[in-house]
Design an enzyme around this catalytic site. Structure first.
Site, short mmCIF file in Angstrom:
data_model
loop_
_atom_site.label_atom_id
_atom_site.label_comp_id
_atom_site.label_asym_id
_atom_site.label_seq_id
_atom_site.Cartn_x
_atom_site.Cartn_y
_atom_site.Cartn_z
N HIS A 157 30.75 -23.81 13.16
CA HIS A 157 30.83 -22.91 14.33
C HIS A 157 31.53 -23.57 15.51
O HIS A 157 31.26 -23.24 16.66
CB HIS A 157 29.43 -22.44 14.76
CG HIS A 157 28.64 -21.77 13.69
ND1 HIS A 157 28.71 -20.42 13.44
CD2 HIS A 157 27.77 -22.29 12.78
CE1 HIS A 157 27.89 -20.12 12.43
NE2 HIS A 157 27.33 -21.24 12.01
N SER A 190 58.06 -31.17 23.82
CA SER A 190 58.13 -30.35 25.03
C SER A 190 59.42 -30.62 25.77
O SER A 190 59.90 -31.76 25.81
CB SER A 190 56.94 -30.63 25.94
OG SER A 190 57.07 -29.95 27.17
#
Length: 467
Positions: free
Chosen positions: A188, A318
């Site tokens: 989870h 980037s």
């Protein structure tokens, strides 16, 4: 010099570029279906050529076609297979749903080239007829499904399965290499009990092994060929031995286990074999997407993420942030997995939409199928070469996160009970304490007991991957 010549079909004459081998029906399709840029895949074109080559051989053996014509057709087909005439197959995917126009494209090219090989002038002296000779004992309705299965089976066997096995082997080696590295588990997206990095990766390996079994299970159906069913599956205008012999011939020239379909009505009316095989490819895509996501999460950082593993730094990430490097192989793999899942929806719709004796969504189905095979094969190769082989553990970070985890308290359940263990975890979390400090403060156990009972390496079961 004339730039066009006149070719005829049952609808009359039409101008065709003088330098091209195709004929009237191909030209009509070019003019009537100027839709998008997707063309028939080269592997499908080559599968059509293989089918025509096998048919010519069997028709000759059965005394239905002269040795001279059959030899010329086979030679022309071999030229197509060698890539000499790739530009002679310009038709769009978005055409008749039976693939008739692409079948006739192949018939016309082979007929004109075979006629040239026999001394004829291109488009002028037709010594080999596209329908009567190249298409003898055939219908588009059984030829195109056959070519689809030939192209699909060869792509799965030669492209996809080898890359799947290679990636599985790489991850299996990583699983064994990291078998002793205890790390925190996560469920989870929350901390859970420990396992080893090797065990975690062994789950990925098992996923891929199951995917391989599912793909291999689908292959015998794909190996069934429709050829010999002709128009609706009855075998009209074929020799009684033709269907079996032509499947045997295709098996010989491709070194693949092709057989004649036991029920030609199913082979013509459905795309079930490819629907089911692509379902296995969709399953593989789902597994690869999960693996790629796990890898990029585990490698996230470098300072503010999970950072339990390192992956190769292949290129700058980037245009504005200096030094940034991204998990690009994972991103490429997840994108192509999405495309495969989309292809599966289209293939399911196409497979479900055939009416009566013929499915007429075939060009779309095989286009998407072959695209999925190529994407998955290339994607696995790239991911393996530029990412998976370079996965390495960051032991310091793994140990830091392991020792900070509150879920190690689970080891106390059998000694002091769930409620007291939960109280320790909550106190540690609320007050920023270690588990040991919280346990001692509550007085539920001694320091020696804590050190004896809370030992991560004893919480992973067998250290063998896969336990």
């Amino acid at each position: 010099m004339n730039t066009v010549r006149s070719e005829k079909d049952s609808m009359g004459a039409i101008d065709v570029p003088a330098d091209k081998l195709w004929g009237a029906q191909t030209q009509r399709s070019l003019e009537h279906f100027r839709i998008s840029t997707e063309k028939m895949p080269t592997s499908l074109i080559h599968a059509l050529a293989l089918t025509k080559r096998a048919a010519a051989k069997v028709n000759e053996d059965l005394g239905l076609l002269s040795e001279e014509k059959a030899s010329a057709i086979r030679q022309a087909a071999d030229e197509v297979l060698a890539g000499q005439h790739d530009d002679e197959f310009p038709l769009a995917i978005w055409q008749t749903g039976s693939g008739t126009q692409s079948n006739m494209n192949m018939n016309e090219v082979l007929a004109n080239r075979a006629s040239e090989l026999l001394g004829g002038v291109r488009g002028m002296e037709r010594k080999v007829h596209p329908n009567d000779d190249v298409n003898k004992s055939q219908s588009s309705n059984d030829v195109f499904p056959t070519a689809m299965h030939v192209a699909a089976l060869l792509a799965l066997r030669k492209q996809l399965i080898p890359q799947l096995k290679t990636l599985t082997q790489t991850l299996s080696e990583k699983s064994r290499a990291f078998a002793d590295i205890v790390k925190i588990g996560r469920t989870h997206l929350q901390d859970a009990t420990p396992l080893t990095l090797g065990q975690e990766i062994s789950g990925w390996v098992a996923m891929l092994e199951h995917n391989l079994k599912h793909i291999e299970y689908s292959l015998p159906h794909v190996a069934e060929l429709a050829l010999g069913g002709t128009a609706v599956g009855t075998g009209l205008n074929t020799h009684p031995e033709y269907a079996r012999r032509v499947a045997d011939e295709l098996a010989v020239i491709t070194c693949a286990p092709f057989v004649t379909a036991p029920n030609k009505f199913e082979a013509l009316a459905t795309c079930d074999a490819l629907v089911q095989a692509h379902g296995a490819l969709k399953g593989l895509a789902a597994s690869l997407m999960k693996i790629a996501n796990d890898v990029r999460w585990l490698a996230s950082g470098p300072r503010c993420g999970i950072g339990e593993i390192s992956i190769p730094e292949n290129e700058p990430g980037s245009s504005i942030m200096p030094g940034k490097v991204n998990p690009t192989q994972c991103e490429a793999l997840t994108m192509l997995c999405c495309q495969v899942m989309g292809n599966d929806v289209a293939i399911n719709m196409g497979g479900a939409s055939g009416n009566f004796e013929l499915n007429v969504f075939r060009p779309m189905v095989i286009h998407n199928f072959l695209q999925s095979v190529r994407l998955l094969a290339d994607g696995m190769e790239s991911f393996n070469k530029h990412c998976a082989v370079g996965i390495e553990p960051n032991r310091e970070r793994i140990n830091q996160l392991l020792n900070e985890s509150l879920m190690l308290v689970t080891a106390l359940n059998t000694h002091i009970g769930y409620d007291k263990a939960a109280e320790i975890a909550k106190k540690a979390h609320k007050e920023g304490l270690t588990l040991k400090a919280a346990a001692l403060a509550l007085g539920y156990l001694s320091e020696a007991e804590f050190d004896s009972w809370v030992r991560p390496e004893q919480m992973v079961g067998s250290m063998k991957a896969g336990r």
